[in-house]
Structure formats: C-alpha cells, structure tokens
Motif scaffolding. Structure first.
Motif, PDB file in Angstrom:
ATOM      1  N   MET A 160     114.809 -16.721-108.819  1.00 23.27           N
ATOM      2  CA  MET A 160     115.878 -15.901-108.250  1.00 23.27           C
ATOM      3  C   MET A 160     117.251 -16.437-108.628  1.00 23.27           C
ATOM      4  SD  MET A 160     114.387 -15.020-104.437  1.00 23.27           S
ATOM      5  CE  MET A 160     116.035 -14.648-103.831  1.00 23.27           C
ATOM      6  N   LYS A 161     117.408 -17.750-108.531  1.00 22.68           N
ATOM      7  CA  LYS A 161     118.698 -18.354-108.879  1.00 22.68           C
ATOM      8  C   LYS A 161     118.966 -18.243-110.376  1.00 22.68           C
ATOM      9  CE  LYS A 161     118.891 -21.661-105.055  1.00 22.68           C
ATOM     10  NZ  LYS A 161     118.948 -23.102-104.672  1.00 22.68           N
ATOM     11  N   LEU A 177     119.820 -13.443-108.854  1.00 20.11           N
ATOM     12  CA  LEU A 177     119.374 -12.379-107.967  1.00 20.11           C
ATOM     13  C   LEU A 177     119.644 -12.681-106.490  1.00 20.11           C
ATOM     14  CD1 LEU A 177     115.918 -11.533-109.606  1.00 20.11           C
ATOM     15  CD2 LEU A 177     118.021 -10.178-109.735  1.00 20.11           C
ATOM     16  N   ASP A 178     120.313 -13.784-106.220  1.00 22.14           N
ATOM     17  CA  ASP A 178     120.488 -14.229-104.833  1.00 22.14           C
ATOM     18  C   ASP A 178     121.175 -13.200-103.952  1.00 22.14           C
ATOM     19  OD1 ASP A 178     120.426 -16.550-106.744  1.00 22.14           O
ATOM     20  OD2 ASP A 178     120.246 -17.664-104.878  1.00 22.14           O
ATOM     21  N   GLU A 179     122.045 -12.400-104.525  1.00 24.65           N
ATOM     22  CA  GLU A 179     122.811 -11.441-103.725  1.00 24.65           C
ATOM     23  C   GLU A 179     122.125 -10.085-103.602  1.00 24.65           C
ATOM     24  OE1 GLU A 179     126.783 -11.147-105.154  1.00 24.65           O
ATOM     25  OE2 GLU A 179     127.238 -13.272-104.859  1.00 24.65           O
ATOM     26  N   SER A 234     118.857  -3.127-103.885  1.00 25.24           N
ATOM     27  CA  SER A 234     118.397  -4.445-103.432  1.00 25.24           C
ATOM     28  C   SER A 234     116.881  -4.450-103.267  1.00 25.24           C
ATOM     29  CB  SER A 234     119.058  -4.826-102.095  1.00 25.24           C
ATOM     30  OG  SER A 234     118.858  -3.815-101.126  1.00 25.24           O
ATOM     31  N   LEU A 235     116.296  -5.655-103.311  1.00 23.59           N
ATOM     32  CA  LEU A 235     114.856  -5.855-103.149  1.00 23.59           C
ATOM     33  C   LEU A 235     114.621  -6.696-101.902  1.00 23.59           C
ATOM     34  CD1 LEU A 235     111.869  -5.799-104.168  1.00 23.59           C
ATOM     35  CD2 LEU A 235     112.409  -7.875-105.466  1.00 23.59           C
ATOM     36  N   ILE A 239     112.811  -6.527-111.676  1.00 21.46           N
ATOM     37  CA  ILE A 239     113.936  -6.085-110.845  1.00 21.46           C
ATOM     38  C   ILE A 239     115.268  -6.504-111.449  1.00 21.46           C
ATOM     39  CG2 ILE A 239     114.478  -7.919-109.181  1.00 21.46           C
ATOM     40  CD1 ILE A 239     113.425  -4.325-108.297  1.00 21.46           C
ATOM     41  N   LYS A 240     115.262  -7.601-112.200  1.00 22.93           N
ATOM     42  CA  LYS A 240     116.472  -8.013-112.906  1.00 22.93           C
ATOM     43  C   LYS A 240     116.919  -6.907-113.866  1.00 22.93           C
ATOM     44  CE  LYS A 240     119.673 -10.523-114.928  1.00 22.93           C
ATOM     45  NZ  LYS A 240     121.020 -10.640-114.318  1.00 22.93           N
TER      46      LYS A 240
END
Length: 359
Positions: free
Chosen positions: A232-233, A237-239, A212-213, A201-202
């Motif tokens: 995630m961090k 991807l946090d947002e 968004s996921l 997803i990145k």
C-alpha cells in the motif's frame, strides 16, 4: 431433535458465520438448538440468538481432556442427538462419539483452498471419517473429493446461505467519497489475494483518484498483513485504501458501498458474494470455487481470471464508467440470490438430512 453446532472460534470467517446462521435458523424452526465454540470466542458471539443455547470450552490443545469431558457431559445432560461439526472441529466431535456411540456426527466441510486439494492433509481426516454419519460440502468440488477420498457413503452439497440482519450492532462509517466506494469483504489471508487487488486498484485509481477501496475482515497482524501494508505504501495507496478489521455491522457497511470485489485464488461458495448480492451491489469476482455458480451469466456480475491484475482492473473501470450497468447488475444479483440461495430452502434441506441420519 436436539442439534449442537461445533466450531473452533467465533471470529468473522465464513465457516463461523455458517455455524451461527444454522444454529439460529434451527431454533426458529422449532428444533432445540445449541452452539459450542471450542477454542476462541469472537465477534460473532453477539449474533447468536437468545433461543440458542451456548457453550464455550476454551480448549487448549487437540487432546484437552477437560474440554472433551465438558462437552461430553453437556451433550449427555441436554440429551443432544446430533453433533454438526464444522471444519476442524470434527476431531473433538469424534472423540466424544467414542464415549457415546449413539451420537450422530455430521461433518461440514468448509475447506477454502478447494483449488489446491492435492495439498490437503488427509491422513487423520480419512481415519476418523469412518465415524461420520454424513458429510456436507460447501461446493461440488469438495463433495466429489469426499466421495473419492473419505470413508463415508452419504455426502451432500449444501450451498451457504446468508440472511440480512437489520438489528446488527455497530455503526461503522466508511471513509472516502459517497457513491465511489469499492469493498472487499474477506479476512486478510493469502488465499484471498489482496495483493492482486491492490495492484489492480492502483491502475483504477490512476484514472479515478476520487474512488476508494475498503477492506473488511480480520487482520491477523501476520507477515501477510505486513506485506499488504508495505505494498500500500509502495503504491501510494494510503489515502485511498482503508483497512477496518472485523466488523459486526456488515450489512450497514455494504449499503455504503458501490462495487463488491473478491480477488481470491481459491474459494468454496463465499458468503461475501451472497452478502454483496443481498445489498444489491454489482460484483466482480475471480473464477474460483462456486463463484461461477452464483454469477452464472453477465447479467448477474463479472467473473474474471484469478491472479490477473489487468483483467480485474479493466472490469472495475468498466463498471465505474457505467452507473446504469452497476444498478442493473446489483438488482439482478439480488433477485437471483434471494431465489436460489435463500435460507428457507437450504435450512429445510439440512433438517431433512438430520432426520435421515436419525432414522
């Protein structure tokens, strides 16, 4: 005919949802239906219909004498004919049968790591399988395994089924932009391989940062969960990635999404895939378990290699770029699942097995 489903918990997992679905449908087919959860209650308790009788044992260990006595007395009092035991609940079912030999026990095998059956503990299962009257397997791999390894003559493949619940509780509002949401409906377990999904997803978000996921499923707050949040961090991807935990309003959630994804290393026949289809989502799933049985052609969705972030990201990107394809795949899958995995024919098959066992 009186039948009790037995399941260890009512958390929102695949086996648990199947147990509740079967109990509900039996009651609607004029069979006196019961469901017992042995260890934990959970979010699916609210999905049990009012015409299904419910028992909670609060079992503390494998040999909880009080729980065994309670279940035995309950079955005797209600004159129940068949125990339909799901997953590891087979053990308490067999202990009760030792005291009530006329009871019929059907074991429903939902083993999720069917790609790694060589690692499956078998000693106790093989020993007690002599007492099973029938085995139901959620995929053909498990059916073949049971026929080769267990002491049971009668083994049937019964695919999972789902039903749209228009009256489900909850009103979850997803974050992110409308018409640009990807959903993964899977508890946070290693076999679901969210790690490959996050890496894929990145690459998707590098091109489509407004998408968004959304991860829907039980968060066990364990080492795997911590690892996912660390990744995630690390990938910033946090947002764009949101973790919701278990939810009751699955169908309402799926209607807010645009693409359904499963990145599992191993599966049976995942209920999530069927639920995506009933919500008319285009899907991308890994080639494990019975996923290819559902996505049997490119007209129904996309099958990709497991544990491969590149092919997964490429498949997602191709769908994002083609809205018409997304609509077509979603509609095709809806029609296919409605015909091939509808509840009516599958419930009839289960009832037929019950009748054969009682003969």
């Amino acid at each position: 005919m009186k039948v009790i489903q037995i399941i260890d918990s009512l958390n929102a997992g695949g086996a648990e949802r199947v147990a509740v679905n079967i109990a509900n449908e039996l009651a609607d087919n004029d069979i006196e239906s019961f469901i017992c959860t042995t260890r934990k209650e959970g979010i699916l308790k609210d999905n049990i219909r009012s015409n299904v009788k419910y028992l909670f044992l609060s079992k503390k260990g494998r040999f909880d004498i009080m729980a065994i006595k309670t279940l035995r007395l309950y079955i005797k009092t209600h004159k129940i004919d068949i125990i339909h035991a799901h997953s590891s609940s087979f053990f308490i079912a067999i202990l009760v049968k030792l005291f009530q030999p006329k009871l019929k026990v059907i074991w429903h095998d939902h083993y999720g790591n069917s790609e790694f059956l060589n690692e499956r503990p078998i000693k106790i299962l093989k020993l007690v399988s002599k007492k099973f009257n029938h085995i139901l397997a959620v995929n053909t791999i498990l059916k073949s395994w049971a026929e080769l390894n267990l002491n049971v003559k009668n083994v049937s493949y019964i695919p999972n089924f789902v039903d749209i619940n228009l009256n489900e509780e909850g009103d979850t509002k997803l974050s992110g932009n409308n018409s640009k949401r990807i959903v993964c409906l899977a508890n946070l377990r290693p076999q679901k391989d969210h790690i490959t999904l996050l890496n894929a997803i990145k690459k998707v978000f590098d091109q489509f940062s407004d998408w968004s996921l959304h991860l829907i499923g039980k968060d066990f707050s364990d080492e795997y969960s911590k690892e996912l949040k660390t990744i995630m961090k690390k990938l910033n991807l946090d947002e764009n990635v949101y973790i919701y935990g278990s939810r009751k309003d699955i169908y309402k959630i799926l209607l807010q999404c645009d693409i359904g994804v499963l990145s599992s290393k191993s599966e049976g026949l995942p209920l999530s895939l069927l639920e995506y289809g009933l919500a008319k989502l285009p899907v991308i799933v890994t080639d494990v378990g019975q996923c290819k049985e559902v996505i049997s052609s490119n007209k129904l969705g996309r099958i990709v290699e497991a544990n491969n972030e590149d092919v997964l990201s490429e498949a997602i990107i191709k769908l994002i770029k083609d809205r018409e394809l997304m609509r077509t795949l979603g509609n095709n899958l809806y029609s296919h699942i409605s015909k091939q995995f509808g509840k009516d024919s599958i419930v009839k098959s289960i009832i037929k097995i019950y009748k054969e066992v009682l003969c």
